[in-house]
Scaffold this active site. Structure first.
Site, mmCIF file in Angstrom:
data_model
loop_
_atom_site.group_PDB
_atom_site.id
_atom_site.type_symbol
_atom_site.label_atom_id
_atom_site.label_comp_id
_atom_site.label_asym_id
_atom_site.label_seq_id
_atom_site.Cartn_x
_atom_site.Cartn_y
_atom_site.Cartn_z
ATOM 1 N N ALA A 296 0.911 7.476 2.743
ATOM 2 C CA ALA A 296 1.134 6.467 3.859
ATOM 3 C C ALA A 296 -0.087 5.341 4.180
ATOM 4 O O ALA A 296 0.134 4.920 4.974
ATOM 5 C CB ALA A 296 0.945 7.534 5.212
ATOM 6 N N ASN A 297 -0.856 5.181 3.323
ATOM 7 C CA ASN A 297 -1.903 4.281 3.447
ATOM 8 C C ASN A 297 -1.581 2.945 3.238
ATOM 9 O O ASN A 297 -2.432 2.111 3.399
ATOM 10 C CB ASN A 297 -3.161 4.878 2.834
ATOM 11 N N GLY B 254 1.799 -0.003 1.460
ATOM 12 C CA GLY B 254 3.079 -0.235 0.975
ATOM 13 C C GLY B 254 4.242 0.451 1.880
ATOM 14 O O GLY B 254 4.178 0.309 3.251
ATOM 15 N N GLY C 275 4.759 3.569 2.519
ATOM 16 C CA GLY C 275 4.437 4.299 3.448
ATOM 17 C C GLY C 275 3.762 4.103 4.750
ATOM 18 O O GLY C 275 4.041 4.712 5.856
ATOM 19 N N TYR D 295 8.541 6.494 -15.938
ATOM 20 C CA TYR D 295 8.874 6.129 -14.439
ATOM 21 C C TYR D 295 10.311 6.434 -14.175
ATOM 22 O O TYR D 295 10.579 7.074 -12.971
ATOM 23 C CB TYR D 295 8.539 4.756 -14.162
#
Length: 309
Positions: free
Chosen positions: A25-26, A28, A30, A176
């Site tokens: 959440a820090n 982008g 999020g 990925y």
């Protein structure tokens, strides 16, 4: 609903009284998700690896009536995942929504302390374990949902069941893509099992299209970083726009379990959220069952659900 006509974050229903856990959440997607939910009154738990960055993000996303809490979570460390879930339970926090958002893209081959390829660990295994450990709490929530963020790349991916860690052959983008297919398979298989158990929890999937975040620049190297972090970046949409499909999946009243939401533009690269197609391999029950059993074995987390037929 096949399409949410030009749906924007302004249409998010009132979130007062709801608790949402957002991983990664820090920054982008999020942070954009946290900011939008906070503006609608939600209490958001910012589940982040770096608490200082989390506190700065919480200050940036602060809104009147919202409560933002920062808790440490390293999805590549299963002990950290268990500690996070234990903290939620001991603090008496009952989440209504879990947004499995955090991601890692195309780094050089790296193994976690548990011996897992780092993208598979961060993007899939950590979220699998977190969801299983929080599921009983979620089941007590109000309109509970698990939103797992995948990618359009899941449609061109395969699961390397015989070489998950890339020991024999490692491709940064190939692994990925494997992790993003694992997200899609997990979200659908979770939906099947929740439905079979009669659980009130809905498992929904979302993808952001092509969005400008630090995902393209923080871990990729070489041509992948040049391509996605520089050459194609002018084509990307903002994080606020890219977060709309997962916000829709998390909050819109007409969302059903098992659905995938992505942008409505050409190639699903950008635009307003709409319901889009999941790759057939992602909903294959044989693949879902195999990945589920493998993930239980690798994480030691058993979901409180009967196996789906």
């Amino acid at each position: 609903m096949d399409r949410a006509e030009r749906w924007t974050a302004d249409q998010i229903p009132d979130q007062n009284g709801r608790v949402v856990v957002v991983t990664g959440a820090n920054s982008g997607l999020g942070l954009a998700t946290t900011r939008a939910l906070a503006r609608k009154g939600a209490r958001v738990i910012l589940a982040v690896r770096d608490e200082e960055k989390g506190r700065r993000a919480a200050a940036e996303a602060a809104a009147p009536g919202a409560r933002l809490d920062v808790l440490p979570l390293d999805l590549t460390d299963l002990d950290s995942v268990r500690a996070f879930a234990d903290r939620m339970a001991s603090d008496g926090v009952r989440p209504d929504v879990l947004v499995n958002n955090a991601g890692l893209m195309a780094p050089p081959r790296t193994l976690t302390p548990d011996g897992h390829e780092v993208q598979f660990a961060a993007n899939h295994l950590g979220h699998f374990a977190l969801t299983g450990l929080l599921l009983d709490l979620l089941a007590e929530g109000n309109d509970p949902r698990v939103v797992t963020v995948t990618s359009t790349n899941h449609r061109q991916a395969q699961l390397f069941f015989d070489d998950l860690t890339g020991e024999r052959k490692y491709s940064p983008m190939g692994h990925y893509n494997q992790s993003k297919l694992a997200n899609a398979v997990f979200g659908w298989e979770l939906h099947r099992r929740l439905s079979a158990a009669g659980s009130p929890v809905r498992s929904v999937l979302a993808h952001p299209g092509y969005t400008s975040t630090n995902l393209q620049t923080s871990s990729p190297t070489g041509m992948v970083k040049l391509m996605f972090g520089r050459l194609l970046l002018p084509l990307a949409q903002s994080a606020d726009q890219g977060a709309l499909p997962q916000l829709y999946a998390a909050t819109a009243p007409d969302v059903q379990g098992g659905e995938l939401y992505g942008p409505d533009g050409m190639g699903e690269l950008r635009g307003a959220p709409k319901r889009v197609e999941l790759a057939a391999r992602a909903s294959d029950p044989g693949t879902g069952g195999r990945l589920w059993e493998l993930s239980e074995g690798l994480t030691g987390v058993r979901f409180p659900l009967p196996a789906a037929a």
